[in-house]
Design an enzyme around this catalytic site. Structure first.
Site, mmCIF file in Angstrom:
data_model
loop_
_atom_site.group_PDB
_atom_site.id
_atom_site.type_symbol
_atom_site.label_atom_id
_atom_site.label_comp_id
_atom_site.label_asym_id
_atom_site.label_seq_id
_atom_site.Cartn_x
_atom_site.Cartn_y
_atom_site.Cartn_z
ATOM 1 C CB THR A 120 1.299 -2.457 7.297
ATOM 2 O OG1 THR A 120 2.618 -1.989 6.999
ATOM 3 C CG2 THR A 120 0.440 -1.251 7.647
ATOM 4 C CG ASP A 121 6.448 -2.565 9.066
ATOM 5 O OD1 ASP A 121 5.760 -2.154 8.109
ATOM 6 O OD2 ASP A 121 7.677 -2.801 8.958
ATOM 7 C CD GLU A 122 4.490 1.517 5.214
ATOM 8 O OE1 GLU A 122 4.093 2.689 5.062
ATOM 9 O OE2 GLU A 122 4.795 0.776 4.269
ATOM 10 C CE1 TYR A 145 -1.132 0.073 3.058
ATOM 11 C CE2 TYR A 145 1.054 0.681 3.846
ATOM 12 C CZ TYR A 145 0.083 -0.276 3.634
ATOM 13 O OH TYR A 145 0.299 -1.579 4.014
ATOM 14 C CE LYS A 149 -3.306 -2.581 6.049
ATOM 15 N NZ LYS A 149 -4.103 -3.699 5.459
#
Length: 322
Positions: A120-122, A145, A149
């Site tokens: 994810t970009d997060e 979260y 990741k």
């Protein structure tokens, strides 16, 4: 090509599995079928795929599935992915999002099969006031979260370096489209308005996310599987929008409903932004304009109440679900 895909009964995985099955690829769906992974997401291709109920974090079960089906590539979509839920239930995220990628890295090592891990970009954290992230930017996750990741990405890269596995990490921006659980912003807004409940903008609504239509992502993923040589690929959508802009656009498309303000999300990031030179070098560009993708998406939820009505829970129905 035979693809064993974990989490392929979820939003992103089912859209990619549909593309693969229709292209004549052999698809093995490995999924635990929790609240977001549903057989309803695969009904139109059920007779063209193999389905295994299994836990991505169960190393022995993963090994049995891989040994039985001997895929050409492993793809791991499986993840707990909703930031609000991670604030309330972080242990679930650590188990699925860290132990699962570990089990798949182990399988890639043992069976010498390439692995594609969907991140994810997060993982890059809040880039407000900074340049968009490249694939080499530092990982600075903010929520349980995104931290889980980022941990998974580092585990996989360690297996590349230490054990020589063939693995690629794919970091897409915020995806949207059909079959997305209504806990997420776009379907949550549409569903709440269709139910006669107000849409909610948290804080001032100025947080910015980059939106990527899910079918465009599936096309990018195919290119990475077939021709990708780098270890990490960003897949940006090129559609940065504030939360306020998104909620108001969905309300216009639904054609009714109140929009209200709520408290800011705890630990929220102001801006996610990525560069995507590596995926563009493979010839990919997002095909779906924002307005068209959003129109298609909202219309799908208007027409498929049967699909989302069983999924209504506190994360959809409560104004502030943390």
């Amino acid at each position: 090509m035979r693809i064993l895909a974990a989490g392929a009964a979820g939003f992103v995985g089912s859209n990619c599995a549909r593309r693969w099955a229709k292209a004549g690829r052999e698809v093995v769906v490995y999924d635990l079928f929790t609240y977001a992974g549903r057989m309803e997401n695969l009904l139109d291709i059920r007779d063209r795929i193999v389905v295994i109920k299994g836990d991505v974090a169960d190393r022995d079960a993963v090994f049995r599935a891989v040994a039985e089906h001997r895929p050409d590539v492993l793809v791991n979509f499986a993840a707990e992915s909703h930031v609000d839920r991670s604030i309330n239930e972080p242990e679930r995220f650590i188990r699925t999002n860290v132990h699962g990628p570990y089990a798949f890295a182990e399988a890639a090592k043992a069976f010498k099969i390439p692995l594609i891990h969907i991140s994810t970009d997060e993982v890059y954290g809040d880039l407000h006031g900074e340049e968009p992230a490249s694939e080499d930017s530092p990982l600075r996750p903010s929520s349980p979260y995104s931290a889980s990741k980022a941990a998974a990405d580092l585990i996989i890269l360690s297996y590349v370096r230490t054990y020589g596995i063939d693995a690629k990490i794919v970091r897409p921006s915020n995806m949207y489209g059909p079959y997305q659980h209504p806990e997420k912003l776009i379907p949550r807004t549409a569903v709440r308005l269709l139910l006669g409940k107000p849409a909610v903008i948290y804080g001032d609504g100025g947080d910015v996310r980059d939106y990527l239509y899910v079918e465009d992502f599936c096309e990018a993923l195919d290119l990475i599987i077939e021709r990708g040589e780098e270890r990490v690929y960003n897949v940006p959508g090129g559609n940065p929008r504030t939360v306020k802009e998104v909620v108001e656009a969905v309300a216009r498309l639904v054609g009714r409903g109140e929009v209200k303000r709520g408290r800011p999300r705890p630990g929220g990031d102001r801006l996610y932004a990525m560069r995507g030179e590596r995926i563009k070098a493979l010839g990919w560009r997002p095909r779906t304009p924002w307005e068209e993708g959003l129109r298609r998406t909202v219309q799908w939820y208007v027409e498929n109440k049967w699909w989302w009505e069983p999924l209504l829970d506190e994360y959809v129905l409560r104004d502030e679900p943390w």
